[in-house]
Design a protein around this motif. Structure first.
Motif, mmCIF file in Angstrom:
data_model
loop_
_atom_site.group_PDB
_atom_site.id
_atom_site.type_symbol
_atom_site.label_atom_id
_atom_site.label_comp_id
_atom_site.label_asym_id
_atom_site.label_seq_id
_atom_site.Cartn_x
_atom_site.Cartn_y
_atom_site.Cartn_z
ATOM 1 N N ASN A 132 0.833 -1.210 0.000
ATOM 2 C CA ASN A 132 0.000 0.000 0.000
ATOM 3 C C ASN A 132 0.867 1.259 0.000
ATOM 4 O O ASN A 132 1.925 1.287 0.629
ATOM 5 C CB ASN A 132 -0.902 0.021 1.233
ATOM 6 N N VAL A 133 0.382 2.276 -0.686
ATOM 7 C CA VAL A 133 1.046 3.579 -0.733
ATOM 8 C C VAL A 133 0.068 4.629 -0.225
ATOM 9 O O VAL A 133 -1.066 4.719 -0.716
ATOM 10 C CB VAL A 133 1.508 3.915 -2.163
ATOM 11 N N GLY A 148 -3.854 4.707 -0.242
ATOM 12 C CA GLY A 148 -3.661 3.324 0.178
ATOM 13 C C GLY A 148 -3.682 2.334 -0.968
ATOM 14 O O GLY A 148 -3.629 1.117 -0.736
ATOM 15 N N ALA A 149 -3.728 2.831 -2.209
ATOM 16 C CA ALA A 149 -3.690 1.942 -3.372
ATOM 17 C C ALA A 149 -2.400 1.125 -3.359
ATOM 18 O O ALA A 149 -1.369 1.548 -2.833
ATOM 19 C CB ALA A 149 -3.797 2.758 -4.660
ATOM 20 N N ALA A 168 6.055 12.709 -0.611
ATOM 21 C CA ALA A 168 4.739 12.665 -1.261
ATOM 22 C C ALA A 168 3.978 11.386 -0.973
ATOM 23 O O ALA A 168 2.757 11.340 -1.116
ATOM 24 C CB ALA A 168 4.896 12.827 -2.773
ATOM 25 N N GLY A 169 4.689 10.320 -0.564
ATOM 26 C CA GLY A 169 4.024 9.052 -0.293
ATOM 27 C C GLY A 169 4.851 8.183 0.629
ATOM 28 O O GLY A 169 6.090 8.269 0.640
ATOM 29 N N PRO A 174 9.149 -3.284 7.520
ATOM 30 C CA PRO A 174 8.007 -3.388 8.413
ATOM 31 C C PRO A 174 7.758 -2.076 9.133
ATOM 32 O O PRO A 174 6.888 -1.959 9.962
ATOM 33 C CB PRO A 174 8.471 -4.471 9.393
ATOM 34 N N PHE A 175 8.561 -1.057 8.795
ATOM 35 C CA PHE A 175 8.399 0.291 9.340
ATOM 36 C C PHE A 175 8.028 1.225 8.192
ATOM 37 O O PHE A 175 8.161 0.883 7.001
ATOM 38 C CB PHE A 175 9.698 0.759 10.028
ATOM 39 N N ALA A 176 7.558 2.400 8.528
ATOM 40 C CA ALA A 176 7.174 3.367 7.504
ATOM 41 C C ALA A 176 8.420 3.878 6.784
ATOM 42 O O ALA A 176 9.428 4.204 7.419
ATOM 43 C CB ALA A 176 6.409 4.524 8.129
#
Length: 213
Positions: A132-133, A148-149, A168-169, A174-176
């Motif tokens: 997901n983005v 979240g696409a 921007a995204g 497993p982390f951001a």
């Protein structure tokens, strides 16, 4: 004058990117080229790529493309993809490589000690597959794409911008981590829009109509 120049520095499946752009813009003239003059004359530029950062930078300089890339990123709509995102930053841990320095920040390897999911299961590197983005800013290239696409990723390194203003995204593994950046005429992504089905084609279609800033 080509409508879109896809920069060829000998790494990555460049023709799949070109074919995806031709699909969303059938009337556009799309060229895959390592000619700096042709890149300078193009209406917009796509900078894709795969492979290792050191090899990428060596080929960029061997082919005399550094100046053309820097100039295009400042003067016309510019889309970086995968390695075409990472080498925009100042330095990559991959091969201890100085990069183009168009954006402040660095490129880091996913750390082995952190690669576990919430159940403790080991996560593989490279990060490969759909994820997901999530949008961190409004931008014309996100138009018509659900927050979240899912997009398709293949990478072992991720970018860490020095400033949150360009983020921007984001995605999570497993982390951001930052998976898209934007500044003026430049938009760049870690994922592969040409492999990301409807969402990826929509992003490429948005790029074709985006006039930058």
């Amino acid at each position: 004058m080509p409508d879109v120049a896809v920069i060829d520095y000998g790494m990555g499946n460049l023709h799949s990117v070109a074919k995806a752009i031709e699909h969303v813009a059938p009337k556009a003239e799309v060229v895959v080229t390592d000619d700096p003059d042709l890149i300078a004359r193009a209406g917009r530029v796509v900078f894709p790529g795969q492979g290792a950062a050191r090899d990428c930078m060596a080929e960029i300089d061997r082919r005399g493309l550094r100046g053309a890339i820097v100039e295009a990123s400042r003067t016309k709509p510019f889309l970086g993809i995968c390695m075409g995102l990472q080498v925009l930053f100042e330095h990559s841990e991959e091969g201890d490589t100085p990069c183009l320095g168009l954006l402040p920040g660095r490129v880091l390897r996913f750390p082995d000690e952190a690669m576990h999911d919430t159940q403790g299961k080991r996560l593989k590197v490279p990060h490969m597959g759909w994820n997901n983005v999530y949008r961190m800013m409004e931008h014309p290239l996100w138009a018509g794409i659900e927050d979240g696409a899912r997009f398709y990723f293949v990478h072992s390194y991720y970018v860490e911008p020095a400033s949150p203003d360009v983020v921007a995204g984001m995605s999570h593994y497993p982390f951001a981590f930052t998976c898209a950046v934007a500044q003026d005429n430049l938009f760049a992504v870690q994922f592969h829009p040409e492999k990301s089905q409807a969402a990826g084609l929509r992003l490429l279609g948005n790029f074709i109509t985006w006039e930058g800033k």
